[in-house]
Design an enzyme around this catalytic site. Structure first.
Site, PDB file in Angstrom:
ATOM      1  N   ASP A  14     -60.312  59.005  -0.224  1.00 17.87           N
ATOM      2  CA  ASP A  14     -61.744  59.152  -0.617  1.00 17.87           C
ATOM      3  C   ASP A  14     -62.189  60.400  -1.174  1.00 17.87           C
ATOM      4  O   ASP A  14     -61.924  61.386  -0.580  1.00 17.87           O
ATOM      5  CB  ASP A  14     -62.531  58.637   0.804  1.00 17.87           C
ATOM      6  CG  ASP A  14     -64.015  58.414   0.578  1.00 17.87           C
ATOM      7  OD1 ASP A  14     -64.344  58.058  -0.665  1.00 17.87           O
ATOM      8  OD2 ASP A  14     -64.812  58.570   1.418  1.00 17.87           O
ATOM      9  N   ASP A 139     -64.702  55.804  -6.502  1.00 17.22           N
ATOM     10  CA  ASP A 139     -64.275  57.042  -5.946  1.00 17.22           C
ATOM     11  C   ASP A 139     -63.355  56.762  -4.501  1.00 17.22           C
ATOM     12  O   ASP A 139     -63.144  57.863  -3.749  1.00 17.22           O
ATOM     13  CB  ASP A 139     -65.583  57.788  -5.050  1.00 17.22           C
ATOM     14  CG  ASP A 139     -66.393  56.945  -4.092  1.00 17.22           C
ATOM     15  OD1 ASP A 139     -66.169  55.708  -3.925  1.00 17.22           O
ATOM     16  OD2 ASP A 139     -67.332  57.785  -3.660  1.00 17.22           O
ATOM     17  N   GLU A 140     -62.665  55.626  -4.344  1.00 10.61           N
ATOM     18  CA  GLU A 140     -61.906  55.307  -3.437  1.00 10.61           C
ATOM     19  C   GLU A 140     -60.762  54.482  -3.737  1.00 10.61           C
ATOM     20  O   GLU A 140     -61.096  53.608  -4.623  1.00 10.61           O
ATOM     21  CB  GLU A 140     -62.725  55.125  -2.030  1.00 10.61           C
ATOM     22  CG  GLU A 140     -63.211  53.535  -2.301  1.00 10.61           C
ATOM     23  CD  GLU A 140     -63.863  53.209  -0.896  1.00 10.61           C
ATOM     24  OE1 GLU A 140     -63.097  53.251   0.162  1.00 10.61           O
ATOM     25  OE2 GLU A 140     -65.027  52.505  -0.942  1.00 10.61           O
TER      26      GLU A 140
END
Length: 414
Positions: A14, A139-140
């Site tokens: 993350d 974003d992950e």
């Protein structure tokens, strides 16, 4: 030990305060300060004006930036730096509320194009090291460490550190990584040492590291289920794990009760999926002020048409078509309603989507003012751009909305 005998090691990576961290690369003078991203959109014209005035973005004085305390509007926060989060400011919070909590926070506009650029960059770094990666958003990601060199060393810490360093070197950004026997525990672990941390969870760590956590830390236990568990006297994951399977099924149903029993014991056999097909595409917008059908019909109609056009553009760009079209409304009192209809033939045409969505809209109560409007196309299949045909047959028994002979874009909105 053969590769098939290796213990499963799954990582959840993350990025740390991703949007805000990307902005801090552009404005390094804001490092360590409370910064909020949200409200308006970044434009090249705005950036050019700043460059003309200050010579370089990094040369802009801190006191020249807009402050959250001066914000007036209905926007929501996209993300915030960790110094801002210490004041209780967080993602998806209304900006007016955040302004009361941290009026001194610096307010920056959103630049999605730049965030997507950095998103692609950090994922390419990961793929160059560990090729079995599941993209979970901007974003992950999940990564299967099991058979990657270093993926078993120190429970996965060696490989996690290598990936962290490579992302930092390539992008200037930091990330947090959790490594565990499965996706469920890995996602929880990635929150343990934020920012820029690595957390390793082994099967034997369940009682000491997972069971003391609140039930809501399990991805999939939402507000309603969490409230119901609290009503039943269950607040911690360990308390949930102590409940029998029959008792959970009695209170939560066969499927969800069985799932609660499994995840409370750290069980999750979901694979890391390197490619998945979208099931739907949608576009929605929240208005700056509440709009009403009677007073704002023309404005609503224009917005509605543009949403249909943007969904069609998304479908065409990505090579899909759908046959289920739906609408979503959120009223001024924050109550939401959805309607959808499935038609006989697949489409990626804006006019057709507009016509079908308009029929859905006619089934929605419209006495209240509206704060959000959305359009969705589902039941997606691949679309052949050469033949203008979908790769699936017509849906047996599907309904075709009325009004197909009229000019779709000239139909009344309501």
């Amino acid at each position: 030990m053969s590769p098939t005998d290796l213990p499963r090691r799954i990582a959840h990576l993350d990025m740390d305060a991703f949007f805000a961290s990307v902005e801090l690369l552009r404005y390094p003078q804001l490092q360590g300060l409370p910064v909020v991203i949200g409200g308006s959109r970044h434009t090249p014209e705005h950036e050019q004006a700043l460059l003309e005035r200050w010579g370089a973005l990094a040369a802009i004085p801190v006191e020249a930036f807009a402050r959250l305390g001066g914000y007036v509007g209905r926007g929501v926060i996209t993300t915030a730096t960790y110094p801002a989060r210490q004041f209780g400011v967080g993602s998806a919070m209304g900006m007016m509320k955040a302004a009361r909590l941290c009026p001194q926070a610096i307010l920056l506009p959103i630049d999605f194009a730049r965030y997507r650029q950095f998103s692609r960059a950090f994922k390419q770094v990961i793929l160059s090291i560990a090729p079995v990666m599941e993209d979970r958003g901007v974003d992950e990601v999940y990564i299967d460490f099991t058979e990657v060199p270093g993926g078993q060393d120190e429970g996965g810490r060696v490989l996690a550190a290598r990936i962290q360093a490579a992302i930092r070197a390539e992008t200037g950004l930091t990330c947090s990584v959790g490594v565990a026997p499965n996706k469920l525990l890995a996602k929880m672990a990635s929150e343990f040492e934020k920012p820029h941390g690595i957390s390793i969870v082994q099967p034997q760590d369940l009682a000491t590291r997972i069971w003391p956590l609140p039930c809501r830390k399990i991805n999939g236990i939402g507000p309603k289920a969490g409230a119901r568990l609290e009503q039943l006297g269950i607040q911690r994951i360990g308390e949930l794990a102590a409940c029998s399977l029959p008792w959970l099924v009695q209170h939560f149903g066969k499927s969800y009760g069985a799932w609660l029993h499994a995840v409370s014991h750290g069980l999750d056999d979901r694979p890391v999926v390197t490619h998945s097909e979208p099931v739907s595409m949608s576009r929605e917008t929240t208005f700056e002020r509440d709009l009403h059908v009677r007073e704002d019909k023309a404005e609503l109609g224009a917005i509605f048409t543009r949403l249909c056009e943007r969904v069609a553009e998304d479908l065409q760009r990505k090579g899909y078509a759908g046959r289920t079209v739906g609408v979503k409304l959120r009223y001024a009192n924050f109550k939401s309603v959805t309607r959808e209809v499935t038609v006989e033939h697949y489409t990626q045409d804006a006019a057709t989507i507009r016509r079908i969505a308009g029929q859905c809209l006619k089934r929605v109560p419209l006495a209240q003012s509206i704060r959000l409007l959305g359009v969705r196309v589902g039941s997606l299949v691949h679309w052949d751009a050469q033949t203008h045909q979908a790769d699936g047959p017509p849906l047996p028994g599907a309904r075709r909305p009325a009004g197909g002979s009229a000019d779709p874009l000239s139909l009344p909105l309501f």
